[in-house]
Design a protein around this motif. Structure first.
Motif, PDB file in Angstrom:
ATOM      1  N   PHE A   1      -3.159  -7.614  -0.487  1.00 36.19           N
ATOM      2  CA  PHE A   1      -2.901  -6.253  -0.022  1.00 36.19           C
ATOM      3  C   PHE A   1      -2.056  -6.309   1.239  1.00 36.19           C
ATOM      4  CE2 PHE A   1      -4.054  -2.677   2.764  1.00 36.19           C
ATOM      5  CZ  PHE A   1      -3.613  -1.624   1.975  1.00 36.19           C
ATOM      6  N   ASN A   2      -0.899  -5.631   1.199  1.00 37.30           N
ATOM      7  CA  ASN A   2      -0.038  -5.484   2.370  1.00 37.30           C
ATOM      8  C   ASN A   2       0.288  -6.821   3.034  1.00 37.30           C
ATOM      9  OD1 ASN A   2       1.559  -4.066   4.124  1.00 37.30           O
ATOM     10  ND2 ASN A   2      -0.105  -2.988   5.167  1.00 37.30           N
TER      11      ASN A   2
ATOM     12  N   GLU B   1       9.480  -7.184  -1.973  1.00 39.45           N
ATOM     13  CA  GLU B   1       8.220  -6.450  -1.869  1.00 39.45           C
ATOM     14  C   GLU B   1       8.260  -5.547  -0.642  1.00 39.45           C
ATOM     15  OE1 GLU B   1       3.667  -7.600  -0.582  1.00 39.45           O
ATOM     16  OE2 GLU B   1       4.676  -8.908  -2.028  1.00 39.45           O
TER      17      GLU B   1
ATOM     18  N   ASN C   1       5.819  -2.366   1.410  1.00 36.48           N
ATOM     19  CA  ASN C   1       4.580  -1.596   1.520  1.00 36.48           C
ATOM     20  C   ASN C   1       4.831  -0.391   2.410  1.00 36.48           C
ATOM     21  OD1 ASN C   1       2.256  -3.378   0.258  1.00 36.48           O
ATOM     22  ND2 ASN C   1       3.706  -4.757   1.259  1.00 36.48           N
TER      23      ASN C   1
ATOM     24  N   LYS D   1       3.663   4.094   3.381  1.00 34.47           N
ATOM     25  CA  LYS D   1       2.877   5.310   3.191  1.00 34.47           C
ATOM     26  C   LYS D   1       3.568   6.468   3.901  1.00 34.47           C
ATOM     27  CE  LYS D   1      -0.324   4.361   7.031  1.00 34.47           C
ATOM     28  NZ  LYS D   1      -1.756   4.243   7.415  1.00 34.47           N
TER      29      LYS D   1
ATOM     30  N   TRP E   1      -1.447   3.692   1.520  1.00 39.46           N
ATOM     31  CA  TRP E   1      -0.504   2.596   1.295  1.00 39.46           C
ATOM     32  C   TRP E   1      -0.188   2.437  -0.192  1.00 39.46           C
ATOM     33  CZ3 TRP E   1       2.293   0.612   4.979  1.00 39.46           C
ATOM     34  CH2 TRP E   1       1.804   0.558   6.285  1.00 39.46           C
ATOM     35  N   HIS E   2       1.096   2.276  -0.468  1.00 41.26           N
ATOM     36  CA  HIS E   2       1.564   1.945  -1.808  1.00 41.26           C
ATOM     37  C   HIS E   2       2.574   0.802  -1.708  1.00 41.26           C
ATOM     38  CE1 HIS E   2      -0.589   5.162  -3.775  1.00 41.26           C
ATOM     39  NE2 HIS E   2      -0.161   5.998  -2.834  1.00 41.26           N
ATOM     40  N   HIS E   3       2.804   0.197  -2.834  1.00 39.28           N
ATOM     41  CA  HIS E   3       3.536  -1.061  -2.872  1.00 39.28           C
ATOM     42  C   HIS E   3       4.657  -0.963  -3.899  1.00 39.28           C
ATOM     43  CE1 HIS E   3       3.988  -5.145  -4.759  1.00 39.28           C
ATOM     44  NE2 HIS E   3       3.993  -5.541  -3.503  1.00 39.28           N
TER      45      HIS E   3
ATOM     46  N   ARG F   1       7.631  -3.213  -5.747  1.00 42.63           N
ATOM     47  CA  ARG F   1       8.101  -4.571  -6.033  1.00 42.63           C
ATOM     48  C   ARG F   1       9.345  -4.460  -6.903  1.00 42.63           C
ATOM     49  NH1 ARG F   1       6.051 -10.001  -6.895  1.00 42.63           N
ATOM     50  NH2 ARG F   1       6.910 -10.961  -8.777  1.00 42.63           N
TER      51      ARG F   1
ATOM     52  N   ASP G   1       2.577  -0.379  -7.126  1.00 44.04           N
ATOM     53  CA  ASP G   1       1.166  -0.784  -7.120  1.00 44.04           C
ATOM     54  C   ASP G   1       0.832  -1.672  -8.319  1.00 44.04           C
ATOM     55  OD1 ASP G   1       1.020   0.720  -4.862  1.00 44.04           O
ATOM     56  OD2 ASP G   1      -0.279   2.273  -5.677  1.00 44.04           O
TER      57      ASP G   1
END
Length: 823
Positions: free
Chosen positions: A50-51, A364, A366, A368, A431-433, A435, A448
Motif C-alpha cells: 500500500f502506497n 505507479e 498514488n 487522493k 487513496w487510490h493507485h 499503474r 487499484d
C-alpha cells in the motif's frame, strides 16, 4: 536453415534495453524478524502493498490474542509495528490477510480455525476492529478483487479449495468447489490475475509434514471455477536439506514494480506451542503463462531490485528531482506526500520527474482528492512518457464522472480522450493507485489493481509526473521501473542449482547480451530485441533459428564452487549440431553434441556432466558452435559421484536406509515391507546422483498390489502421516512387479503410468530386477539381464535426471534382498 524458416514469418523492429546495475546486497532464507512470536515464529505469512510500503501479517500463537504486523520498503528490511489488532476474537488467529478497498483495510482471519471474521481499520497497521460476526467457512481465507470490482473469497475445503462470491468486503456468499485440490488436506489459497488469466497457488499436506508444498493452477474463464493444475507442479517443494515443509504462501509484486515474489514459511519442528516456522521469499519468473519459482533457496540471493526512480516525499521540500510545469501551488506535507491545492482554473498544473524511463516501463502513482472545483472537468492523476508539452500521455481520475480518463498528445497533436468506468461508490477522498504498463506502443491502465483498459500510442519512454485540473490533490509514492510484464527476469541473477529459461538471457543488446546474425526477432515473440524467439509446442517461448557462431548470455548466482550437471532442452532437424558453455573466456564444457530430434518441436534433454562452476554472480554464455537448433531451457544440478552400495541385510538391520510409510523390518536376512495395505517406501543414497544401475531380488508375498525399485528419487516424504493419503509422495520413477507384468511409472506427488510389459510372475518366488538410468533413459530388466523388459526415454518437459534410489510397495507385502547400486 534460419534464412529459409524466416520466409514464413514477419520481421519486427527492435529496441535495446539498458542493463541495470549488479546487485550487491543479499538476503537468505529462512529469516527471523524482530517481535515475532516466540517458539512459534512467522507462520502463514501474508504480504500486501500500500502506497509504496509492504505490510506483513502472520498467524497468531495459539495461546495469545492479537495480530502482529511489520512494514518494509524493500521486502528485506522489516520494522515491527506492533499489534494491528488486539480484540479477543483474534485469539490464535489463523492466517490473517488484509486487503485495501476504497479507504478501508479489511482483515480476514479464522481464530483457531473456528470460522471467519472480518476486521477493519483506516490504517494497515491498525487498530483493526471486528465488523462482522462469525461468517463461517474453514481456514485460510483469501480475497481477490477482479477487474470489474467484484470480490471473491477462497478458503480451504475438504481436500480442495472452495470459493464464494462476495457482495461487499464484509459479506460472503455460498461456497462451491473451484475444482482444485491435492486429494489430502489442501489449504492456503492465493489468487491473482496476470495477462487475463487467473492464477491460484495453494498448499497441500499437513503443516507438520516435510512434504508440505505449493502447487498452482490456472483458469481462463473466471476467478472461482475451471482451474487446471499446471503440469509442472509442485511449484515449490523441499523435503530434505536446510529448509523443509514449505508452504502457505502469498504472492506480491516486488519493489521494482515488475517481479512477482512468493512469500512462504518453512517448518522447523514443533515449537513449545504449535509448529515453529519462519519467513522465506523467492523470485517468480514467467515463460508465456508458466509460473516458475526460482527456488526454494537457502543461500544468499540478491535483494529485490528497487525501481529505477521512486519518491516517498519523505522530506520537507519538493527538491530538484522534480520540475514544475504550468504553475500551481505545490508543497510537501508531513514528509509523506506532495500536494497541489490551486482550485478554480483548468490549467494542468504538473510536477515532472527529472529522471526519464526507458522505452518500455512500468509506472505507479498514488493519489487522493482533497477538494474538487466547479469546472466541467475537475480531475487529477498521472502523466507518463513525457518528453515535452507536445509529447506525453495522461491518466486522470474524475470523481465528477466516476471514471479513469486517458489522453495522449503526440507531436503536438491531441489524440482522442478514452475513458473507463470505475466501480460505483468510489470514494475519491481516499487513496487510490494508478499503474501503467508500457510495452512497445501498448499502454495498459490499472486502478487499484483492476485492469481498466488498453490503448496504443506512438510514444517512447520519458519522464513521469503528477498533475491536477481544478482540483486540490495529494500524491503519495511515485515510481517507475524500466521493466514490464516480467522482463526483470532477464537481468536477474538466477540461482544455481536451478532452471533458467533460454529466453531469459540478459539485457544489453547485440555484442553484450547476445550475438545474433539477423537484425530483428524473426519469431516476433516475447522480446523486442534481435534474439529470435518463437512459442514452442510445449507452451514455452524458446530461442529459435540459432546459427553457427551465435550466443546468448545468462546471469546466474552459483551457490558454491564445485561440479554441476547441466541439462539443455533442445530441438533440431539437423545432424552434427554442437553447443558449448562459457564463463567469460573459460570454456566450461567443451563441445556438446546435440542429436537430431526429428522435428523442431520434438524436444530432448541433452546432458553434460561434471562441469566446474565458480561460486557467486556470473555471466554464462551459451554458444552455438555448429548447425542450427532451438533452445528452450537449461537446468543445473549439483554433481555427486555415485557410491557403490550393497546390502544383503544379513546383519539384521537396514542402517543407512530412510523409512517412510509402511512397517519395514529385516526378517531372516530379507528386507520386508510388512503391510499388504497402503504404500511403503524406503530410500538410500544421494539426491544428486544421476546415472547408475540398481539391482535387487524381489519376492511378492501377496497376489495384489505391486512392489519394486525406485530410481531418481528426490523430495520424498511420508504420504500417510496425520491422516493424509498420498501414495505418491516423492519425485522419481518406480519400476515394479505385479503378478501380471513389469511396469514403469513416474511419481511427482501424483501418479503417471508410463509403460508396461505383460508377464506372468508368481508369489513367493524370487525375481531379480535391474534398473539402469542414464541421462533420460530408463531400462528395466527382470531375470534376463541382457534384454530389457522396458526401455523408455522421458522426453517430457520435466524429466527427472537426478536422485537417490529406493524400494517401494503399494498394497502388497513384499520382500527384498541382495540390493546393490553402482555407477
Amino acid at each position: 536453415m534460419k534464412t529459409m524458416r524466416w520466409l514464413f514469418l514477419l520481421a519486427v523492429t527492435f529496441s535495446l534495453v539498458a542493463s541495470v546495475p549488479t546487485e550487491t546486497h543479499a538476503y537468505q532464507n529462512p529469516r527471523s524478524l524482530p517481535g515475532e512470536w516466540e517458539q512459534y515464529g512467522l507462520g502463514d505469512p501474508y504480504v500486501m502493498k500500500f502506497n509504496g510500503y509492504y505490510y506483513l501479517y502472520v498467524s497468531t500463537r495459539d495461546t495469545d490474542d492479537g495480530v502482529k504486523v511489520w512494514s518494509s520498503r524493500d521486502l528485506v528490511n522489516w520494522s515491527y509495528r506492533g499489534l494491528a489488532a488486539t480484540d479477543s476474537i483474534t485469539h490464535g488467529a489463523y492466517a490473517p490477510e488484509v486487503i485495501y478497498w476504497n479507504g478501508r483495510f479489511y482483515m480476514y482471519t479464522s481464530p483457531a480455525g473456528k470460522g471467519h471474521y472480518v476486521l477493519s481499520s483506516s490504517s494497515p497497521t491498525g487498530p483493526f476492529e471486528v465488523v462482522t460476526g462469525n461468517l463461517g467457512k474453514t481456514i485460510d481465507g483469501n480475497v481477490f478483487i477482479d477487474d470489474d470490482g467484484s470480490f471473491s473469497f477462497f478458503h480451504a475445503g475438504q481436500g480442495r479449495i472452495d470459493a464464494a462470491p462476495m457482495s461487499s468486503p464484509t459479506t460472503i456468499g455460498t461456497s462451491s468447489p473451484t475444482g482444485i485440490g491435492m486429494g489430502g488436506w489442501t489449504e492456503g489459497p492465493t489468487v491473482f490475475k496476470r495477462n487475463g488469466k487467473y492464477y491460484m497457488t495453494y498448499t497441500g499436506n499437513h503443516v507438520f509434514s516435510k512434504g508440505y508444498r505449493v502447487d498452482y493452477a490456472v483458469s481462463t474463464t473466471g476467478p472461482r471455477s475451471d482451474y487446471v493444475a499446471d503440469s509442472l507442479n509442485p511449484a515449490l517443494i523441499s523435503t530434505e536439506g536446510p529448509t523443509v515443509g514449505l508452504g502457505h504462501n502469498s504472492v506480491v509484486i516486488g519493489p521494482n514494480l515488475d517481479t512477482h515474489y512468493m512469500i512462504y514459511h518453512n517448518f522447523e519442528g514443533p515449537g513449545v506451542i504449535g509448529p515453529l516456522r519462519h519467513l522465506n521469499m523467492d523470485r517468480i519468473v514467467w515463460n508465456n503463462d508458466k509460473m516458475i519459482v526460482l527456488g526454494p533457496t537457502a543461500t544468499p540471493q540478491p535483494d529485490p531490485e528497487m525501481p529505477a526512480f521512486y519518491d516517498y516525499f519523505d522530506r520537507t521540500s519538493i527538491g530538484s528531482g522534480w520540475a514544475n510545469v504550468n504553475g500551481g501551488h505545490w508543497g510537501i506535507y508531513n514528509q509523506e506526500l506532495m500536494w497541489q491545492d490551486s482550485v478554480g482554473d483548468t490549467t494542468w498544473h504538473k510536477q515532472i520527474s527529472a529522471a526519464a524511463s526507458a522505452s518500455d516501463y512500468t509506472a505507479e502513482f498514488n493519489m487522493k482528492e482533497m477538494k474538487r472545483g466547479a469546472s466541467a472537468s475537475p480531475r487529477y492523476g498521472a502523466t507518463f512518457s513525457y518528453k515535452d508539452e507536445n509529447n506525453f500521455g495522461v491518466a486522470m481520475l474524475s470523481s465528477k464522472n466516476n471514471r479513469l480518463a486517458t489522453f495522449f498528445r503526440i507531436n503536438g497533436v491531441d489524440q482522442a480522450w478514452q475513458t473507463f468506468d470505475l466501480p460505483a461508490g468510489f470514494d475519491y477522498s481516499k487513496w487510490h493507485h494508478i499503474r501503467i504498463e508500457k510495452s512497445g506502443s501498448t499502454f495498459k491502465f490499472y486502478v487499484d489493481g483492476m485492469m481498466k483498459g488498453t490503448r496504443t500510442a506512438n510514444l517512447g519512454g520519458g519522464k513521469i509526473g503528477v498533475l491536477t485540473e481544478d482540483t486540490h490533490a495529494d500524491f503519495g509514492f511515485v515510481a517507475f521501473s524500466n521493466d514490464v510484464n516480467g522482463s526483470s527476469a532477464w537481468d536477474a541473477y538466477k540461482p544455481v542449482p536451478g532452471k533458467i529459461e533460454a529466453v531469459h538471457y540478459m539485457k544489453g543488446g547485440e555484442g553484450v547480451a547476445y550475438h545474433d546474425t539477423t537484425a530483428n526477432n524473426i519469431g516476433g515473440a516475447y522480446r523486442n530485441d534481435a534474439g529470435d524467439i518463437r512459442l514452442g509446442g510445449e507452451g514455452l517461448f524458446n530461442l529459435g533459428w540459432n546459427q553457427t557462431g551465435e550466443w546468448y548470455k545468462y546471469k546466474v548466482n552459483v551457490e558454491s564452487s564445485g561440479y554441476y550437471d547441466i541439462d539443455f532442452r533442445m530441438a533440431t532437424t539437423m545432424s552434427g549440431v554442437q553447443i558449448r558453455l562459457w564463463d567469460g573466456s573459460a570454456d566450461l564444457t567443451g563441445i556438446i553434441d546435440v542429436p537430431n530430434t526429428g522435428d523442431w518441436d520434438n524436444w530432448r534433454t541433452v546432458s553434460k556432466k561434471g562441469v566446474y562452476l565458480n561460486a557467486g554472480q556470473r555471466e554464462l554464455r551459451v554458444e552455438f558452435v555448429k548447425g542450427e537448433a532451438d533452445f528452450s531451457r537449461m537446468t543445473f544440478h549439483k554433481n555427486a559421484g555415485v557410491t557403490s552400495i550393497s546390502d544383503d541385510f544379513n546383519d539384521g538391520n537396514d542402517d543407512g536406509w530412510t523409512r517412510f510409510e509402511g512397517s519395514w523390518a529385516v526378517e531372516n536376512g530379507e528386507y520386508s515391507s510388512g503391510s499388504s495395505t497402503g504404500p511403503a517406501k524406503t530410500t538410500i543414497g544421494d539426491a544428486n546422483w544421476t546415472d547408475y544401475t540398481v539391482e535387487a531380488d524381489v519376492k511378492m508375498i501377496d497376489s495384489g498390489g505391486d512392489g519394486g525399485v525406485l530410481v531418481r528419487v528426490s523430495n520424498p516424504s511420508h504420504g500417510t502421516e496425520r491422516g493424509q493419503n498420498n501414495f505418491d509422495a516423492l519425485q522419481g520413477y518406480y519400476a515394479y512387479l505385479t503378478t501380471s507384468g513389469v511396469n514403469l511409472g513416474k511419481m511427482n506427488y501424483s501418479w503417471n503410468f508410463i509403460k508396461g510389459s505383460p508377464q506372468k510372475y508368481a508369489t513367493d518366488t524370487w525375481y531379480h530386477m535391474k534398473v539402469v538410468v542414464k541421462d533420460t533413459n530408463i531400462k528395466v530388466y527382470v531375470d534376463d539381464m541382457d534384454q530389457p523388459k522396458i526401455d523408455y526415454t522421458d522426453n517430457s518437459l520435466n524429466p527427472f535426471t537426478h536422485g537417490k534410489v529406493g524400494l517401494r510397495t503399494a498394497g502388497k507385502h513384499t520382500h527384498f534382498d541382495n540390493f546393490k547400486v553402482y555407477p
